[in-house]
Design an enzyme around this catalytic site. Structure first.
Site, PDB file in Angstrom:
ATOM      1  N   HIS A 177       0.853  -1.188   0.000  1.00 12.24           N
ATOM      2  CA  HIS A 177       0.000   0.000   0.000  1.00 12.24           C
ATOM      3  C   HIS A 177       0.890   1.239   0.000  1.00 12.24           C
ATOM      4  O   HIS A 177       1.625   1.490   0.951  1.00 12.24           O
ATOM      5  CB  HIS A 177      -0.912   0.016   1.217  1.00 12.24           C
ATOM      6  CG  HIS A 177      -1.617   1.324   1.374  1.00 12.24           C
ATOM      7  ND1 HIS A 177      -2.629   1.709   0.523  1.00 12.24           N
ATOM      8  CD2 HIS A 177      -1.424   2.352   2.221  1.00 12.24           C
ATOM      9  CE1 HIS A 177      -3.032   2.916   0.866  1.00 12.24           C
ATOM     10  NE2 HIS A 177      -2.316   3.328   1.889  1.00 12.24           N
ATOM     11  N   ASP A 179       0.713   5.342  -0.563  1.00 12.45           N
ATOM     12  CA  ASP A 179      -0.081   6.546  -0.789  1.00 12.45           C
ATOM     13  C   ASP A 179       0.502   7.323  -1.967  1.00 12.45           C
ATOM     14  O   ASP A 179       1.690   7.665  -1.971  1.00 12.45           O
ATOM     15  CB  ASP A 179      -0.071   7.442   0.447  1.00 12.45           C
ATOM     16  CG  ASP A 179      -0.921   6.879   1.576  1.00 12.45           C
ATOM     17  OD1 ASP A 179      -2.009   6.362   1.284  1.00 12.45           O
ATOM     18  OD2 ASP A 179      -0.499   6.957   2.740  1.00 12.45           O
ATOM     19  N   ASP A 289      -7.357   1.700   2.389  1.00  5.71           N
ATOM     20  CA  ASP A 289      -6.949   2.784   3.289  1.00  5.71           C
ATOM     21  C   ASP A 289      -7.820   4.026   3.143  1.00  5.71           C
ATOM     22  O   ASP A 289      -7.370   5.135   3.386  1.00  5.71           O
ATOM     23  CB  ASP A 289      -5.477   3.144   3.009  1.00  5.71           C
ATOM     24  CG  ASP A 289      -4.905   4.074   4.068  1.00  5.71           C
ATOM     25  OD1 ASP A 289      -5.304   3.960   5.239  1.00  5.71           O
ATOM     26  OD2 ASP A 289      -4.064   4.921   3.722  1.00  5.71           O
TER      27      ASP A 289
END
Length: 377
Positions: A177, A179, A289
């Site tokens: 993951h 961002d 998320d």
């Protein structure tokens, strides 16, 4: 580990202020010796380390690696990291979770493109440091703690703990993951993707049963533009079924503030990229998320040709936790989408026994299902 199992590596360093430079340009830089205990890297700068050494003849046949502690002062994503380059190509990432690079052959010769990323925010009452002031600071932000050739046992010790409950089936999914917008410049997000995905490509080669999942077509587009060798290898692994593009949206988008039209375009551009680049239509909206979801999202997911929705972040609520892990989510127009919250309550699993057991014991829908996903990485 005994002293004779570590041998220091020889390092030289070349510091670049401002924007990063290419591997070819870095080779033309002026490298000076650096050793464990030396400071390096003013904030947001890049230091290229040339790593060299020789494997002792007496170590032949051992499992060998180059092990680094660049001076990490926080978890991965919050401190310094590096991309290892070998034979002129991106090789693997080096960070607080990945400190060890495999070594083969008698001669060691590769480069680390190390990013001196300071911790951008701090919790508590003290004000956060000024990013502008940090960018202008000439003071090194990190101290090189370790750079050694190390010998490891060929087989790790097995746990003597008992087996897990076999009635619940867990599908573990490796993913990273990342961002797209984080506490660093966008160019650093691009380099982070290269570090993470080059590591996964190496692990796919090492473990024949390993399949990696990655979302966000925007990040694939970065690799296509800036790291063509990584992108070429990703396309090969997708075709071989070893790398699964997931997500459907262009990025893992916030879903609270954007309009419905914005979310439609996220789905349109995301799915179109995967279909054009890989000939692959993802059927899942992958948003582990994201902090909330509008009632029209099931309708948009279904209209985009997706059948499944995965998320997780709401499990961190301190008051109104979700009541289910596997369920049909009905939107405001009556459209229903199969939805799953991984019951380990994390999308960055470490594969600890505690987390895997939580997947079993925390699962709220055992009367209707005995399967769940576990996201690690």
């Amino acid at each position: 580990m005994s002293e004779e199992q570590n041998r220091p590596l020889q390092l030289t360093a070349f510091c670049v202020r401002g924007e990063p430079i290419s591997y070819a340009d870095a080779l033309r830089g002026t490298f000076t010796p650096i050793a464990a205990g030396d400071a390096w890297g003013p904030p947001w700068s890049t230091t290229w380390f040339h790593v060299q050494g020789k494997v002792p003849e007496s170590w032949a046949g051992r499992r060998l690696g180059a092990q680094f502690d660049l001076g990490y002062d926080g978890p991965a994503g919050f401190t310094c990291e590096a991309l290892a380059w070998k034979d002129g190509k991106p090789w693997r990432g080096v960070d607080s979770n990945h400190r060890w690079l495999p070594v083969e052959g008698p001669d060691i010769d590769f480069y680390l493109e190390a990013a001196a990323n300071p911790r951008a925010t701090e919790q508590g009452s003290e004000p956060a440091p000024s990013m502008i002031a940090l960018r202008a600071s000439p003071e090194p932000a990190f101290v090189l703690r370790q750079a050694v050739l190390t010998s490891r046992a060929a087989v790790e010790a097995e746990s003597d703990e008992g087996p897990l409950d076999p009635r619940h089936k867990i599908t573990s999914v490796g993913h990273a993951h990342i961002d797209t917008a984080w506490e660093w410049p966008i160019r650093e997000a691009k380099r982070k993707v290269a570090r993470s995905w080059s590591t996964q490509l190496a692990l796919i080669e090492e473990y024949p049963d390993y399949v990696f999942a990655a979302s966000q077509p925007a990040q694939y587009a970065w690799m296509k533009e800036s790291y063509p060798d990584i992108y070429r290898r990703i396309k090969e692994k997708v075709a071989a079924g070893r790398w699964e593009p997931v997500g459907a949206m262009w990025v893992e988008a916030d879903c609270n503030l954007p309009s419905g039209e914005s979310l439609v375009r996220q789905l349109l551009h995301g799915k179109r990229f995967f279909m054009q680049e890989f000939g692959y239509e993802t059927r899942i909206l992958w948003l582990p998320d994201v902090f909330g979801y509008p009632g029209n999202l099931p309708q948009l997911i279904y209209a985009a040709g997706c059948d499944f929705f995965l998320t997780q972040k709401l499990s961190w609520n301190d008051t109104n936790k979700p009541e289910h892990h596997t369920f049909m989510w009905e939107g405001i127009d009556g459209t229903s989408i199969f939805t799953h919250f991984p019951p380990a309550d994390t999308y960055n699993g470490s594969f600890s026994r505690e987390e895997v057991e939580r997947s079993v014991h925390n699962f709220k829908d055992g009367q209707s299902s005995n399967r769940s996903l576990y996201l690690f990485g």
